[in-house]
Design a protein around this motif. Structure first.
Motif, PDB file in Angstrom:
ATOM      1  N   LEU A  12       0.809  -1.220   0.000  1.00  0.00           N
ATOM      2  CA  LEU A  12       0.000   0.000   0.000  1.00  0.00           C
ATOM      3  C   LEU A  12       0.844   1.273   0.000  1.00  0.00           C
ATOM      4  O   LEU A  12       0.328   2.360   0.229  1.00  0.00           O
ATOM      5  CB  LEU A  12      -0.934  -0.010   1.219  1.00  0.00           C
ATOM      6  N   GLY A  13       2.126   1.136  -0.271  1.00  0.00           N
ATOM      7  CA  GLY A  13       2.972   2.321  -0.309  1.00  0.00           C
ATOM      8  C   GLY A  13       3.467   2.719   1.077  1.00  0.00           C
ATOM      9  O   GLY A  13       3.295   2.005   2.069  1.00  0.00           O
ATOM     10  N   LYS A  14       4.076   3.889   1.131  1.00  0.00           N
ATOM     11  CA  LYS A  14       4.778   4.324   2.334  1.00  0.00           C
ATOM     12  C   LYS A  14       3.851   4.814   3.447  1.00  0.00           C
ATOM     13  O   LYS A  14       4.121   4.599   4.631  1.00  0.00           O
ATOM     14  CB  LYS A  14       5.760   5.440   1.947  1.00  0.00           C
ATOM     15  N   ALA A  15       2.757   5.462   3.085  1.00  0.00           N
ATOM     16  CA  ALA A  15       1.939   6.120   4.120  1.00  0.00           C
ATOM     17  C   ALA A  15       0.456   6.017   3.798  1.00  0.00           C
ATOM     18  O   ALA A  15      -0.254   7.020   3.734  1.00  0.00           O
ATOM     19  CB  ALA A  15       2.350   7.586   4.253  1.00  0.00           C
ATOM     20  N   SER A  16      -0.031   4.812   3.594  1.00  0.00           N
ATOM     21  CA  SER A  16      -1.451   4.630   3.273  1.00  0.00           C
ATOM     22  C   SER A  16      -2.308   4.750   4.528  1.00  0.00           C
ATOM     23  O   SER A  16      -1.944   4.229   5.594  1.00  0.00           O
ATOM     24  CB  SER A  16      -1.661   3.256   2.637  1.00  0.00           C
ATOM     25  N   PRO A  17      -3.472   5.393   4.432  1.00  0.00           N
ATOM     26  CA  PRO A  17      -4.362   5.511   5.607  1.00  0.00           C
ATOM     27  C   PRO A  17      -4.958   4.173   6.042  1.00  0.00           C
ATOM     28  O   PRO A  17      -5.445   4.058   7.169  1.00  0.00           O
ATOM     29  CB  PRO A  17      -5.456   6.466   5.125  1.00  0.00           C
ATOM     30  N   ILE A  18      -4.932   3.145   5.174  1.00  0.00           N
ATOM     31  CA  ILE A  18      -5.505   1.851   5.571  1.00  0.00           C
ATOM     32  C   ILE A  18      -4.425   0.834   5.940  1.00  0.00           C
ATOM     33  O   ILE A  18      -4.752  -0.302   6.290  1.00  0.00           O
ATOM     34  CB  ILE A  18      -6.420   1.270   4.466  1.00  0.00           C
ATOM     35  N   HIS A  19      -3.163   1.230   5.870  1.00  0.00           N
ATOM     36  CA  HIS A  19      -2.088   0.326   6.286  1.00  0.00           C
ATOM     37  C   HIS A  19      -1.817   0.531   7.770  1.00  0.00           C
ATOM     38  O   HIS A  19      -1.384   1.597   8.196  1.00  0.00           O
ATOM     39  CB  HIS A  19      -0.812   0.599   5.479  1.00  0.00           C
ATOM     40  N   ILE A  20      -2.068  -0.487   8.562  1.00  0.00           N
ATOM     41  CA  ILE A  20      -1.871  -0.424  10.009  1.00  0.00           C
ATOM     42  C   ILE A  20      -0.644  -1.268  10.357  1.00  0.00           C
ATOM     43  O   ILE A  20      -0.559  -2.440   9.993  1.00  0.00           O
ATOM     44  CB  ILE A  20      -3.116  -0.948  10.764  1.00  0.00           C
ATOM     45  N   ARG A  21       0.293  -0.685  11.080  1.00  0.00           N
ATOM     46  CA  ARG A  21       1.570  -1.357  11.366  1.00  0.00           C
ATOM     47  C   ARG A  21       1.705  -1.786  12.822  1.00  0.00           C
ATOM     48  O   ARG A  21       2.558  -2.613  13.141  1.00  0.00           O
ATOM     49  CB  ARG A  21       2.727  -0.399  11.023  1.00  0.00           C
ATOM     50  N   GLN A  22       0.905  -1.219  13.705  1.00  0.00           N
ATOM     51  CA  GLN A  22       1.064  -1.453  15.140  1.00  0.00           C
ATOM     52  C   GLN A  22      -0.225  -2.028  15.748  1.00  0.00           C
ATOM     53  O   GLN A  22      -1.298  -1.959  15.144  1.00  0.00           O
ATOM     54  CB  GLN A  22       1.416  -0.135  15.856  1.00  0.00           C
ATOM     55  N   ASN A  23      -0.109  -2.566  16.952  1.00  0.00           N
ATOM     56  CA  ASN A  23      -1.267  -2.988  17.771  1.00  0.00           C
ATOM     57  C   ASN A  23      -2.153  -4.019  17.081  1.00  0.00           C
ATOM     58  O   ASN A  23      -3.384  -3.993  17.206  1.00  0.00           O
ATOM     59  CB  ASN A  23      -2.118  -1.758  18.148  1.00  0.00           C
ATOM     60  N   ARG A  24      -1.541  -4.947  16.372  1.00  0.00           N
ATOM     61  CA  ARG A  24      -2.338  -5.935  15.636  1.00  0.00           C
ATOM     62  C   ARG A  24      -3.177  -6.806  16.560  1.00  0.00           C
ATOM     63  O   ARG A  24      -4.350  -7.089  16.264  1.00  0.00           O
ATOM     64  CB  ARG A  24      -1.415  -6.810  14.784  1.00  0.00           C
ATOM     65  N   ARG A  25      -2.603  -7.231  17.660  1.00  0.00           N
ATOM     66  CA  ARG A  25      -3.333  -8.101  18.580  1.00  0.00           C
ATOM     67  C   ARG A  25      -4.620  -7.433  19.075  1.00  0.00           C
ATOM     68  O   ARG A  25      -5.681  -8.071  19.139  1.00  0.00           O
ATOM     69  CB  ARG A  25      -2.431  -8.479  19.762  1.00  0.00           C
ATOM     70  N   ASP A  26      -4.540  -6.150  19.415  1.00  0.00           N
ATOM     71  CA  ASP A  26      -5.726  -5.420  19.890  1.00  0.00           C
ATOM     72  C   ASP A  26      -6.769  -5.301  18.789  1.00  0.00           C
ATOM     73  O   ASP A  26      -7.975  -5.433  19.034  1.00  0.00           O
ATOM     74  CB  ASP A  26      -5.323  -4.036  20.385  1.00  0.00           C
ATOM     75  N   ALA A  27      -6.315  -5.038  17.553  1.00  0.00           N
ATOM     76  CA  ALA A  27      -7.248  -4.906  16.435  1.00  0.00           C
ATOM     77  C   ALA A  27      -7.992  -6.212  16.182  1.00  0.00           C
ATOM     78  O   ALA A  27      -9.206  -6.209  15.903  1.00  0.00           O
ATOM     79  CB  ALA A  27      -6.496  -4.468  15.185  1.00  0.00           C
ATOM     80  N   LEU A  28      -7.295  -7.335  16.293  1.00  0.00           N
ATOM     81  CA  LEU A  28      -7.934  -8.627  16.040  1.00  0.00           C
ATOM     82  C   LEU A  28      -8.952  -8.980  17.118  1.00  0.00           C
ATOM     83  O   LEU A  28      -9.930  -9.692  16.853  1.00  0.00           O
ATOM     84  CB  LEU A  28      -6.868  -9.719  15.946  1.00  0.00           C
ATOM     85  N   LYS A  29      -8.759  -8.485  18.334  1.00  0.00           N
ATOM     86  CA  LYS A  29      -9.745  -8.718  19.392  1.00  0.00           C
ATOM     87  C   LYS A  29     -11.064  -8.020  19.089  1.00  0.00           C
ATOM     88  O   LYS A  29     -12.142  -8.511  19.431  1.00  0.00           O
ATOM     89  CB  LYS A  29      -9.191  -8.226  20.732  1.00  0.00           C
ATOM     90  N   GLU A  30     -10.981  -6.852  18.449  1.00  0.00           N
ATOM     91  CA  GLU A  30     -12.185  -6.064  18.160  1.00  0.00           C
ATOM     92  C   GLU A  30     -12.849  -6.421  16.842  1.00  0.00           C
ATOM     93  O   GLU A  30     -14.046  -6.183  16.655  1.00  0.00           O
ATOM     94  CB  GLU A  30     -11.830  -4.575  18.139  1.00  0.00           C
ATOM     95  N   ALA A  31     -12.075  -6.957  15.892  1.00  0.00           N
ATOM     96  CA  ALA A  31     -12.581  -7.161  14.534  1.00  0.00           C
ATOM     97  C   ALA A  31     -13.754  -8.143  14.517  1.00  0.00           C
ATOM     98  O   ALA A  31     -13.756  -9.153  15.226  1.00  0.00           O
ATOM     99  CB  ALA A  31     -11.454  -7.669  13.647  1.00  0.00           C
ATOM    100  N   ASP A  32     -14.768  -7.819  13.692  1.00  0.00           N
ATOM    101  CA  ASP A  32     -15.890  -8.754  13.542  1.00  0.00           C
ATOM    102  C   ASP A  32     -15.719  -9.659  12.321  1.00  0.00           C
ATOM    103  O   ASP A  32     -16.297 -10.739  12.256  1.00  0.00           O
ATOM    104  CB  ASP A  32     -17.232  -8.017  13.493  1.00  0.00           C
ATOM    105  N   VAL A  33     -14.910  -9.229  11.339  1.00  0.00           N
ATOM    106  CA  VAL A  33     -14.560 -10.073  10.192  1.00  0.00           C
ATOM    107  C   VAL A  33     -13.059  -9.958   9.946  1.00  0.00           C
ATOM    108  O   VAL A  33     -12.530  -8.851   9.862  1.00  0.00           O
ATOM    109  CB  VAL A  33     -15.331  -9.675   8.910  1.00  0.00           C
ATOM    110  N   VAL A  34     -12.398 -11.087   9.873  1.00  0.00           N
ATOM    111  CA  VAL A  34     -10.955 -11.122   9.596  1.00  0.00           C
ATOM    112  C   VAL A  34     -10.735 -11.931   8.327  1.00  0.00           C
ATOM    113  O   VAL A  34     -11.198 -13.073   8.222  1.00  0.00           O
ATOM    114  CB  VAL A  34     -10.169 -11.758  10.760  1.00  0.00           C
ATOM    115  N   VAL A  35     -10.030 -11.337   7.375  1.00  0.00           N
ATOM    116  CA  VAL A  35      -9.704 -12.026   6.131  1.00  0.00           C
ATOM    117  C   VAL A  35      -8.218 -12.369   6.147  1.00  0.00           C
ATOM    118  O   VAL A  35      -7.366 -11.479   6.151  1.00  0.00           O
ATOM    119  CB  VAL A  35     -10.037 -11.170   4.890  1.00  0.00           C
ATOM    120  N   LEU A  36      -7.909 -13.663   6.179  1.00  0.00           N
ATOM    121  CA  LEU A  36      -6.525 -14.145   6.136  1.00  0.00           C
ATOM    122  C   LEU A  36      -6.192 -14.447   4.682  1.00  0.00           C
ATOM    123  O   LEU A  36      -6.487 -15.532   4.175  1.00  0.00           O
ATOM    124  CB  LEU A  36      -6.366 -15.402   6.994  1.00  0.00           C
ATOM    125  N   ALA A  37      -5.606 -13.495   3.993  1.00  0.00           N
ATOM    126  CA  ALA A  37      -5.297 -13.635   2.568  1.00  0.00           C
ATOM    127  C   ALA A  37      -3.845 -14.072   2.411  1.00  0.00           C
ATOM    128  O   ALA A  37      -2.936 -13.247   2.367  1.00  0.00           O
ATOM    129  CB  ALA A  37      -5.544 -12.331   1.827  1.00  0.00           C
TER     130      ALA A  37
END
Length: 622
Positions: free
Chosen positions: A315-340
């Motif tokens: 997604l390039g250097k500074a995409s608004p949808i690219h998340i680099r940190q706190n993955r574990r917390d995000a997965l706890k909240e997510a209602d749909v996870v796509v493992l591509a």
């Protein structure tokens, strides 16, 4: 009498069948219909070269040996560049990098015995990284295998567990169909390495091989005549029909795809999601779908993405949808996870980081990887054995006009920014000795060119780099993958620079890992592939020491020295720089000098003496 006649008839029939089978095994049947051109100067290496050229292969990486010389000479004559390295593992790593960056099969050729055993780690790494790679290996002559010939071992048993396909050439006429098949298998399904061994008598010309088959003092009598006949027949069979015209074009490649029903079910799940998340793995970068098309599909969906492996930079250097940190917390909240293309192995805590409340869509070409640990810690709502990249494009088309709720992406991005600001504050702290490695990495990230390719080879220093340095675009990050192999740096950088000669190629080395491939500065010099290496030199295997010392109370075997790696680079024809604490104010200028040297065609190495920090962010091969 009638019974006797029947038995006699059956006996004659079976005897005839036995004779026909023997004639087939000895090649007599084939020789009756196909000529052996005993005066031809051609050799088996030419057949290999024809197939590789027809498949668009541009490079062969090698460490030369007499067993494989005909392959190298023939390939060079048809315009395939031969790139020789200082270690066979580097040759395979370089072929791996070419496969990842070019979308073709990477090719390495090494000699028999120890030449092949030296590649084992690199081949296993390619298997686990799912890189399509063809390894061509020399072997003892067809009649000498198992008889104590030079460098003769059971190579097939060694590589069968590592490769999708293994073959041993027995006659010259087998070369073209076997190499075509191997190249197709390497790219089909889940990509991976394939191996073909070439006994030396299938590669050299008839007149040379015939000398080796000549019996100087054959036994007398019947046994002598049988031995002489057998050897001559074996020789003639190796070359029978060798130079007949054969199809060398690529065979079809089989790539599994999601069904329309599966895609539609996923469209419905994602369309109802309030907090969806994508976890992208290396498989999304595989052909046939162009990475730029996948990037547009992701941007159209606006769903937050965590990128791992070769998908870093998607997604390039500074995409608004690219998340680099706190993955574990995000997965706890997510209602749909796509493992591509992402696997629930140690990198996802075997699936334990996934919430049981989440709807999980898993897409992977490999069924085993698709369902790994699903019997223990997680369960897919939809499991698709298919190509992840094309799935994402089809999902985006099915959701045309749909956008992920903006507040979800914004909240994750805000957490990202907060965490990165904290890390940047740590970069400004003074270490007890030498330079702060985080500050060095932030400066590198700031100064590297927009077309840069980053090669990650190390533990502690490189683990920090994975959270600080930002690939500028798709296919601009190379790390070993799930096997966590040290020593990929020299080979990966070599392959990357050949594929993208206009790009800056940076090797981010730990001082421990640099020892594996720093000798390839000789290769960079000889083959005019100027790369920039940065060695984070803390005189320690720090990733191990961090846990060994507090748990076991000893630093044994973890300590290194502040070695003059820059001098090694100078000795191999490159340009080396030493960077100490007193050079901190000049670091920006030193990096700039290194970039200018590479523009002039000289490989450079920055030996940066770094101190210890308490920054820990885990594995790079997510």
């Amino acid at each position: 009498m009638e019974l006797f006649g029947t038995i006699l008839g059956y006996s004659a029939f079976f005897a005839l069948c036995g004779l026909v089978f023997a004639a087939y095994k000895l090649g007599l049947l084939y020789q009756w219909f196909h000529k052996t051109e005993t005066q031809s100067p051609r050799h088996g290496g030419e057949s290999v070269a024809e197939v590789l050229r027809a498949h668009g292969i541009k490079y062969i990486f090698t460490l030369v040996g007499g067993h494989i010389s005909p392959i190298l000479v023939a390939c060079e004559k048809v315009g395939i560049r031969i790139v020789d390295t200082r270690h066979e593992a580097t040759a395979v790593f370089a072929a791996d990098a070419v496969a990842r960056l070019s979308g073709t099969v990477g090719v390495a050729a090494v000699t028999a015995g120890p030449g092949l055993t030296n590649t084992v780690t690199a081949v296993k790494n390619a298997q686990m990284a799912e890189s399509p790679l063809l390894l061509l290996g020399g072997a003892a002559g067809t009649l000498l295998q198992g008889r104590g010939a030079l460098q003769d071992i059971d190579q097939m048993s060694l590589f069968k567990p590592l490769c999708k396909f293994c073959a041993s050439i027995r006659t010259v006429r087998e070369i073209v169909p076997m190499v075509r098949r191997a190249l197709a298998v390497a790219q089909s399904g889940t990509p991976g390495p394939v191996f073909i061994e070439f006994p030396i008598d299938t590669l050299y010309p008839f007149h040379l091989v015939s000398r080796e088959f000549a019996v100087k003092n054959p036994p007398k009598g019947l046994m002598g005549r049988i031995v002489s006949w057998y050897l001559n027949n074996h020789l003639m069979n190796i070359f029978a029909g060798a130079w007949e015209r054969r199809d060398v074009s690529p065979l079809p490649v089989d790539i599994p795809q999601a069904t329309n029903d599966q895609v539609q079910k996923c469209v419905e799940l994602v369309s109802r999601a309030k907090k969806p998340v994508f976890l992208l793995g290396s498989q999304v970068t595989l052909p046939p779908t162009p990475v730029d098309e996948i990037r547009r599909a992701l941007e159209d969906l606006g769903i937050p993405c965590f990128l791992g492996g070769m998908s870093r930079g998607m997604l390039g250097k500074a995409s608004p949808i690219h998340i680099r940190q706190n993955r574990r917390d995000a997965l706890k909240e997510a209602d749909v996870v796509v493992l591509a293309g992402t696997v629930c192995d140690f990198r996802l805590s075997y699936g334990r980081v996934l919430s049981r409340r989440s709807k999980i869509i898993a897409v992977n070409r490999d069924k085993t990887q698709l369902l790994k640990n699903s019997d223990m810690f997680w369960k897919p709502t939809v499991a698709i054995q298919g190509d992840a990249g094309s799935f994402l494009v089809r999902l985006s088309k099915g959701l045309k006009g749909h956008r992920c709720p903006g507040e979800w992406s914004q909240s994750l991005k805000a957490g990202d920014i907060t965490k990165e600001n904290i890390n940047r504050t740590k970069a400004n702290e003074k270490t007890e000795y030498h330079l702060n490695p985080l500050k060095v990495l932030h400066l590198l990230d700031e100064l590297m060119a927009e077309d840069s390719i980053i090669v990650a080879d190390g533990g502690d220093f490189v683990g920090s780099a994975a959270y600080i340095m930002r690939p500028r675009g798709p296919l601009r990050w190379l790390d070993p993958g799930a096997f966590g192999t040290l020593g990929v740096g020299g080979g990966f950088a070599l392959g990357a620079k050949l594929c993208r000669p206009e790009s800056e190629v940076w090797i981010i080395y730990g001082d421990g890992s640099s020892g594996y491939s720093v000798a390839e500065f000789d290769t960079f010099t000889r083959h005019k592939t100027p790369v920039i290496a940065v060695v984070g030199n803390d005189a320690c295997w720090s990733q191990i020491s961090r846990e060994q010392v507090p748990i076991l109370g000893s630093n044994v075997a973890c300590g290194l020295a502040f070695t003059d790696y820059h001098t090694v680079a100078d000795g191999y024809g490159g340009k080396g720089y030493i960077v100490r604490r007193e050079d901190e104010e000049r670091l920006r200028d030193i990096i700039g000098q290194a970039q200018k040297e590479t523009q002039k065609g000289k490989a450079t190495l920055l030996n940066v003496l770094i101190g210890k920090t308490n920054f820990r962010e885990g594995s790079i091969s997510v």
